[in-house]
Write an enzyme that holds these catalytic residues in place. Structure first.
Site, PDB file in Angstrom:
ATOM      1  N   ASP A   1       0.608  -1.046  -0.130  1.00 51.19           N
ATOM      2  CA  ASP A   1      -0.037  -0.148   0.404  1.00 51.19           C
ATOM      3  C   ASP A   1       0.649   1.018   0.087  1.00 51.19           C
ATOM      4  OD1 ASP A   1      -2.429   1.008   0.603  1.00 51.19           O
ATOM      5  OD2 ASP A   1      -2.372   2.143   2.102  1.00 51.19           O
ATOM      6  N   LYS A   5       1.307   4.295  -2.441  1.00 49.12           N
ATOM      7  CA  LYS A   5       1.322   5.713  -2.283  1.00 49.12           C
ATOM      8  C   LYS A   5       2.465   6.619  -2.967  1.00 49.12           C
ATOM      9  CE  LYS A   5      -2.398   5.035   1.109  1.00 49.12           C
ATOM     10  NZ  LYS A   5      -2.631   5.134   2.344  1.00 49.12           N
ATOM     11  N   GLY A 102      -9.820   4.096   6.441  1.00 46.20           N
ATOM     12  CA  GLY A 102     -10.558   4.202   7.334  1.00 46.20           C
ATOM     13  C   GLY A 102     -11.901   4.455   5.685  1.00 46.20           C
TER      14      GLY A 102
END
Length: 237
Positions: A1, A5, A102
């Protein structure tokens, strides 16, 4: 991840084609609790950082656990929060901080991207706003630096026999390579302990030279385990 990014951010910052395979990736699975404790004793926190830099038109692209001085803002980003530290030619360092995980923060980012794409499709504009900040013909591949070619300070932990003369042998190896040591700590042990931890913090040096030093020290008869190597970023330059 984190590698995805930082690869996208590198493209936005430097006009690169997106190339996930070019990123050097190390995770946190090999981190030892004692290194977290030793780092804190030396005034650092360990964070998983994605780092990209343009060094003389060659690009660093790497993700790994990193020691950061505990007073830096990035060192105090915890939980679901993310931070992006950007150094501009004129503005200097700036930091952007917010929720990075989230359902709602993720949904917000995805919807924002969809809206940007839809606006470009609907605009019928011959020069739409480029998604990655560079028009297509301005995106160009650049030399990607190997992890061995990057320059960094290093945290090192040696597991050595508890006997006299060990420190002298370690420092001699560094002296032979003309590398200075910024800090050295030998952890207290009981007289009957066979192994002692020795922690070093080095000055800036190229990683391939650091690896040569590590290989030489691991070959010493007093060495009892693989050397732990972590990179340090001061984030103030």
């Amino acid at each position: 991840d984190a590698a995805h990014k930082i690869t996208i951010l590198a493209s936005i910052a430097f006009g690169l084609p997106i190339n996930f395979e070019a990123a050097h990736i190390e995770g946190i699975s090999n981190l030892d609790q004692k290194d977290i404790i030793y780092a804190e004793e030396l005034g650092y926190k360990i964070k998983l950082l994605g780092i990209t830099k343009n060094i003389n038109d060659a690009i660093e692209l790497r993700v790994h656990p990193t020691l950061i001085p505990e007073k830096r803002l990035v060192a105090n980003v915890d939980g679901a929060m993310n931070a992006v530290l950007v150094k501009g030619d004129m503005v200097g360092p700036t930091m952007y901080y917010g929720a990075g995980a989230g359902s709602e923060p993720t949904a917000s980012a995805v919807v924002a991207d969809i809206i940007d794409l839809a606006r470009n499709l609907e605009s019928n504009n011959s020069t739409p706003i480029p998604i990655l900040g560079f028009v297509k013909n301005a995106i160009k591949a650049k030399k990607m630096l190997s992890i061995e070619d990057i320059t960094s300070e290093f945290y090192l932990r040696f597991s050595m026999k508890n006997e006299s003369g060990v420190l002298a042998k370690i420092t001699q190896v560094f002296a032979q390579h003309s590398i200075s040591i910024d800090a050295m700590v030998q952890k207290e042990v009981q007289e009957d302990d066979e192994i002692v931890d020795i922690i070093l913090v080095t000055s800036n040096m190229i990683e391939k030279e650091m690896n040569k030093i590590i290989n030489e020290i691991e070959a010493l008869p007093e060495n009892k385990d693989k050397v732990v190597k972590l990179r340090i970023e001061q984030l103030n330059k």
